[in-house]
Every structure is written in C-alpha cells, then in structure tokens.
Design an enzyme around this catalytic site. Structure first.
Site, mmCIF file in Angstrom:
data_model
loop_
_atom_site.group_PDB
_atom_site.id
_atom_site.type_symbol
_atom_site.label_atom_id
_atom_site.label_comp_id
_atom_site.label_asym_id
_atom_site.label_seq_id
_atom_site.Cartn_x
_atom_site.Cartn_y
_atom_site.Cartn_z
ATOM 1 N N GLU A 163 0.565 -1.834 -0.009
ATOM 2 C CA GLU A 163 -0.177 -0.252 0.141
ATOM 3 C C GLU A 163 0.752 0.852 -0.148
ATOM 4 O OE1 GLU A 163 -2.966 0.103 3.308
ATOM 5 O OE2 GLU A 163 -2.988 2.784 2.728
ATOM 6 N N ARG A 195 0.905 10.600 -0.073
ATOM 7 C CA ARG A 195 0.627 11.540 1.344
ATOM 8 C C ARG A 195 2.684 12.251 0.663
ATOM 9 N NH1 ARG A 195 -0.011 8.285 6.934
ATOM 10 N NH2 ARG A 195 -1.275 7.190 5.686
ATOM 11 N N LYS A 253 -11.166 -2.057 5.500
ATOM 12 C CA LYS A 253 -10.332 -1.908 6.666
ATOM 13 C C LYS A 253 -10.520 -0.966 8.060
ATOM 14 C CE LYS A 253 -6.510 1.761 7.185
ATOM 15 N NZ LYS A 253 -5.686 3.248 5.873
HETATM 16 C C1 3PG Z 1 -1.920 4.489 7.841
HETATM 17 O O1 3PG Z 1 -2.459 4.993 7.530
HETATM 18 O O2 3PG Z 1 -0.106 5.255 8.238
HETATM 19 C C2 3PG Z 1 -1.283 3.386 9.103
HETATM 20 O O3 3PG Z 1 -2.460 3.628 9.371
HETATM 21 C C3 3PG Z 1 -0.814 2.792 9.214
HETATM 22 O O4 3PG Z 1 -0.586 2.822 10.718
HETATM 23 P P1 3PG Z 1 0.990 2.985 11.564
HETATM 24 O O5 3PG Z 1 1.968 3.861 11.370
HETATM 25 O O6 3PG Z 1 -0.233 2.939 13.204
HETATM 26 O O7 3PG Z 1 1.189 1.290 11.022
#
Ligand code: 3PG
Length: 211
Positions: free
Chosen positions: A45, A49, A132
C-alpha cells in the site's frame, strides 16, 4: 459497476501483513518493493501522502510479484490518479460515498475504511465484505473487532493504525481478521537510509505471522 471483493480476498490471502508505505523519493521505489516481495510481503500500500507517490506506484507496478495499491485515497481525483498510475487496488481511511463511487466507477478494487458498526454495515450493504478497520488501536482495537464479530460475522477486517510487532499476532488470531496493515516493516527512516536488508528481514518476520 460491481465491487471486486474477490480480488481483495485474494490479496488478503497472499500475506498476513500489508506494509503501509510513505515514500519520498521515486529512486527508492524499486529496491523497496523488491525487498518486501523478497521478504514475503507482495501486497504493497503506497500512501498518496508524498508528491512522489504516483510515480512510486508506477515504478513498483513493474516489480515482479508485487501487487501495488494506493492508500490514503480521500478524493475522487485521487482514485483516478491512482488507477492511472497502475494501482491494482485502493485503500481509504474512511468511506465517503463520493470516494467509494469513484472506485466503483473506475473499476478499482477497494479496501474501504470503517471504524464503526454503522460504517461497516453501510459498506457491507454495498457489497464490500473486507474492510480496513481504521484507526485500529484508536477505534478500540481487538475489543472492538471482537464486538463487531458477534452481530456482523460476515464482515472481515484488515486492521490498520497502531498494529505493531507486539500486537499483530493477537489481531491475526481473530476470526474476523484476514490480514493487517502497518508501517513498521518499512518506516521512513529505513527507507531513507536505503536499509533494504533490514526491511526484508522485517518483512520475512511479518510474513511468518500465523493466522
Ligand atoms: C496509516 O495510514 O498511516 C496506517 O494506518 C499505518 O498506521 P501505523 O503507522 O500505525 O502502522
């Protein structure tokens, strides 16, 4: 257009953990994806960002064995761009109708975000069977997932957000959890340092988690 639960179920079957990736430099895309695939985590994924994210998706899509998706889809325009870049699936933190509709219209299989029973039921009524669960720890974690599993046994979850090496095993042991997402396998500092060996090592450990 139908949603593609079968494809999302296939992705969930490939590995217990989906690495959530924030990548600043497109030059890191291929070695990062190779390290993760080599370590046994082929489903990636890439969060939208960073300015480089779409180029990162396009580069990773060419890595043998990788199944690359786009995360942090928050607008319909994100969906169009993610699909054009070569994403084979999308992930959303939450599921406003406009974004879900855009994925359906684009034919982009979606792992849609949900944090409550109402959100989960609304998505399930539209045919989404794997959601999710986000933000997993913030939304009550394992206790909430156990609670949802009683009345909503037909809905499966990929908890993400606060999942860690310390709790991943417990999440994956739940009957309504098919896989989990997390950033700890390839955090930004390791990616920036080009520490592909450590990322592969973390991937290998995560890929061996039982479920
Ligand atoms: C995100 O979108 O940043 C995810 O939820 C990852 O979360 P994490 O950094 O707690 O694994």
């Amino acid at each position: 257009m139908k949603n593609d639960t079968a494809y999302i179920r296939e992705l969930a079957s490939l590995a217990p953990i989906i690495p959530v990736l924030v990548v600043d430099d497109v030059a890191d895309a291929v070695p990062l994806a190779q390290a993760l695939v080599q370590g046994g985590l082929p489903v990636l994924e890439v969060t939208l960002r960073t300015p480089a994210a779409l180029d990162v998706i396009a580069a990773m899509a060419g890595v043998a064995g990788a199944r690359v998706g786009a995360g942090t889809l928050v607008t319909a325009a994100d969906v169009t761009a993610a699909k054009a870049a070569g994403s084979t699936f999308g992930v959303t933190p939450g599921s406003p109708a406009a974004v879900v509709d855009a994925c359906l219209a684009a034919g982009l299989p979606l792992l849609p975000g949900a944090a409550t029973a109402t959100e989960a039921m609304t998505l399930h009524a539209r045919g989404f069977e794997v959601l999710k669960f986000f933000p997993a720890e913030g939304a009550g974690g394992i206790t909430t997932l156990k609670g949802l599993g009683g009345p909503l046994p037909d809905i499966s979850f990929c908890p993400t957000g606060g999942v860690s090496p310390g709790n991943a095993r417990d999440y994956l042991a739940l009957p309504n959890v098919v896989c989990a997402g997390g950033s700890w396998i390839a955090p930004l500092d390791l990616v920036k340092a080009g520490d592909w060996d450590e990322i592969e090592r973390r991937a290998r450990t995560a890929a061996a988690l039982p479920r």
